[in-house]
Design a protein around this motif. Sequence first.
Motif, PDB file in Angstrom:
ATOM      1  N   ILE A  25       0.715  -1.256   0.170  1.00  0.00           N
ATOM      2  CA  ILE A  25      -0.105  -0.014  -0.068  1.00  0.00           C
ATOM      3  C   ILE A  25       0.987   1.347  -0.209  1.00  0.00           C
ATOM      4  CG2 ILE A  25      -1.482   1.521   1.392  1.00  0.00           C
ATOM      5  CD1 ILE A  25      -2.744  -1.418   2.229  1.00  0.00           C
ATOM      6  N   ILE A  26       1.732   1.213   0.804  1.00  0.00           N
ATOM      7  CA  ILE A  26       2.959   2.397   0.698  1.00  0.00           C
ATOM      8  C   ILE A  26       3.630   2.416  -0.435  1.00  0.00           C
ATOM      9  CG2 ILE A  26       4.946   3.310   1.908  1.00  0.00           C
ATOM     10  CD1 ILE A  26       3.914   2.072   4.526  1.00  0.00           C
ATOM     11  N   SER A  27       4.042   1.413  -0.960  1.00  0.00           N
ATOM     12  CA  SER A  27       4.666   1.558  -2.428  1.00  0.00           C
ATOM     13  C   SER A  27       3.889   2.098  -3.366  1.00  0.00           C
ATOM     14  CB  SER A  27       4.991   0.016  -2.839  1.00  0.00           C
ATOM     15  OG  SER A  27       6.019  -0.173  -1.806  1.00  0.00           O
ATOM     16  N   ASN A  30       3.772   5.610  -3.126  1.00  0.00           N
ATOM     17  CA  ASN A  30       4.972   6.203  -3.721  1.00  0.00           C
ATOM     18  C   ASN A  30       5.044   6.247  -5.092  1.00  0.00           C
ATOM     19  OD1 ASN A  30       7.686   6.465  -4.331  1.00  0.00           O
ATOM     20  ND2 ASN A  30       8.537   5.431  -2.499  1.00  0.00           N
ATOM     21  N   SER A  31       4.370   5.093  -5.847  1.00  0.00           N
ATOM     22  CA  SER A  31       4.090   5.209  -7.113  1.00  0.00           C
ATOM     23  C   SER A  31       3.438   6.495  -7.499  1.00  0.00           C
ATOM     24  CB  SER A  31       3.509   3.904  -7.781  1.00  0.00           C
ATOM     25  OG  SER A  31       4.465   2.873  -7.624  1.00  0.00           O
ATOM     26  N   ILE A  32       2.205   6.746  -6.939  1.00  0.00           N
ATOM     27  CA  ILE A  32       1.450   7.903  -7.480  1.00  0.00           C
ATOM     28  C   ILE A  32       2.277   8.931  -7.293  1.00  0.00           C
ATOM     29  CG2 ILE A  32      -0.619   9.373  -6.710  1.00  0.00           C
ATOM     30  CD1 ILE A  32      -1.834   6.378  -6.120  1.00  0.00           C
ATOM     31  N   GLN A  33       2.958   9.078  -6.084  1.00  0.00           N
ATOM     32  CA  GLN A  33       3.840  10.517  -6.003  1.00  0.00           C
ATOM     33  C   GLN A  33       5.121  10.498  -7.149  1.00  0.00           C
ATOM     34  OE1 GLN A  33       7.027  11.090  -5.014  1.00  0.00           O
ATOM     35  NE2 GLN A  33       7.581   9.340  -4.764  1.00  0.00           N
ATOM     36  N   ALA A  34       5.604   9.342  -7.405  1.00  0.00           N
ATOM     37  CA  ALA A  34       6.868   9.508  -8.389  1.00  0.00           C
ATOM     38  C   ALA A  34       6.190  10.143  -9.825  1.00  0.00           C
ATOM     39  CB  ALA A  34       7.249   7.945  -8.644  1.00  0.00           C
ATOM     40  N   TYR A  35       4.701   9.974 -10.019  1.00  0.00           N
ATOM     41  CA  TYR A  35       4.143  10.276 -11.366  1.00  0.00           C
ATOM     42  C   TYR A  35       3.571  11.949 -11.288  1.00  0.00           C
ATOM     43  CZ  TYR A  35       4.156   6.107 -14.279  1.00  0.00           C
ATOM     44  OH  TYR A  35       4.284   4.915 -15.211  1.00  0.00           O
ATOM     45  N   PHE A  68      10.700   4.896 -12.198  1.00  0.00           N
ATOM     46  CA  PHE A  68      10.796   4.335 -10.871  1.00  0.00           C
ATOM     47  C   PHE A  68       9.646   4.255 -10.333  1.00  0.00           C
ATOM     48  CE2 PHE A  68      10.923   5.240  -6.284  1.00  0.00           C
ATOM     49  CZ  PHE A  68      12.218   4.047  -5.929  1.00  0.00           C
ATOM     50  N   GLY A  69       8.720   5.059 -10.758  1.00  0.00           N
ATOM     51  CA  GLY A  69       7.098   5.030 -10.032  1.00  0.00           C
ATOM     52  C   GLY A  69       6.537   3.475 -10.872  1.00  0.00           C
ATOM     53  N   THR A  70       6.774   3.468 -12.099  1.00  0.00           N
ATOM     54  CA  THR A  70       6.332   1.908 -12.645  1.00  0.00           C
ATOM     55  C   THR A  70       6.869   1.038 -11.982  1.00  0.00           C
ATOM     56  OG1 THR A  70       6.003   3.280 -14.837  1.00  0.00           O
ATOM     57  CG2 THR A  70       5.897   1.081 -14.972  1.00  0.00           C
ATOM     58  N   TRP A  71       8.200   0.912 -11.772  1.00  0.00           N
ATOM     59  CA  TRP A  71       8.852  -0.201 -11.196  1.00  0.00           C
ATOM     60  C   TRP A  71       8.542  -0.443  -9.810  1.00  0.00           C
ATOM     61  CZ3 TRP A  71      12.951   0.343  -7.374  1.00  0.00           C
ATOM     62  CH2 TRP A  71      13.505  -0.880  -6.981  1.00  0.00           C
ATOM     63  N   THR A  72       8.157   0.665  -9.012  1.00  0.00           N
ATOM     64  CA  THR A  72       7.630   0.598  -7.724  1.00  0.00           C
ATOM     65  C   THR A  72       6.191  -0.173  -7.817  1.00  0.00           C
ATOM     66  OG1 THR A  72       9.014   2.214  -7.104  1.00  0.00           O
ATOM     67  CG2 THR A  72       7.353   1.838  -5.767  1.00  0.00           C
ATOM     68  N   LEU A  74       4.811  -2.009  -9.889  1.00  0.00           N
ATOM     69  CA  LEU A  74       4.951  -3.497 -10.308  1.00  0.00           C
ATOM     70  C   LEU A  74       5.474  -4.250  -9.084  1.00  0.00           C
ATOM     71  CD1 LEU A  74       4.885  -5.809 -12.582  1.00  0.00           C
ATOM     72  CD2 LEU A  74       7.113  -5.122 -13.217  1.00  0.00           C
ATOM     73  N   THR A  75       6.596  -3.779  -8.502  1.00  0.00           N
ATOM     74  CA  THR A  75       6.750  -4.744  -7.147  1.00  0.00           C
ATOM     75  C   THR A  75       5.835  -4.559  -6.116  1.00  0.00           C
ATOM     76  OG1 THR A  75       7.989  -2.723  -6.087  1.00  0.00           O
ATOM     77  CG2 THR A  75       9.440  -4.016  -7.623  1.00  0.00           C
ATOM     78  N   SER A  76       5.027  -3.556  -5.886  1.00  0.00           N
ATOM     79  CA  SER A  76       3.926  -3.665  -4.893  1.00  0.00           C
ATOM     80  C   SER A  76       2.935  -4.576  -5.229  1.00  0.00           C
ATOM     81  CB  SER A  76       3.302  -2.329  -4.901  1.00  0.00           C
ATOM     82  OG  SER A  76       2.415  -1.816  -6.066  1.00  0.00           O
TER      83      SER A  76
END
Length: 146
Positions: A25-27, A30-35, A68-72, A74-76
């Motif tokens: 959920i945190i990730s 993080n993805s949203i903020q990276a975008y 980085f947001g996309t990678w994050t 995917l890992t989430s």
Amino acid sequence: MASTLLSYLPPAEGLLPKWLLLVSIISIGNSIQAYSTLHFTSRVYNPTPIDPPPQTPKHVTALSSRTFGTWTFLTSLVRLYAAYNITNGAFYQLAMWTYAVAWAHFMSEWFVFKTTRWGKPLAGPIMVANTSLIWMFLQWGYYVKA
């Protein structure tokens, strides 16, 4: 209402599945903020002060932040699936690999490529990766029955 919220938690016993859910959920956040902004990603990857003067080269671009947001994200998703399928060895291993790759990435950016430095923005991802890897390694036999 509390029982409704609790029904969404992973059904397996123990804290590890809940931890994987929390980190997922945190990730996603993080993805949203990276975008949406470079601010937080820049705190991790710029080895200069958080608000460097204009002549200081920056390592974070809009493209690298979105990547980085996309990678994050995917890992989430992998960690989310592992949280709800913690007894499945394949999901468990994939989740462990996401933490191993994240750890290797952040450590190489710090020690090899020098695009980051030790501090609060880097400490979080390193500590989450270390804690999760060790915890998952130690709990493999409890959750995964070969």
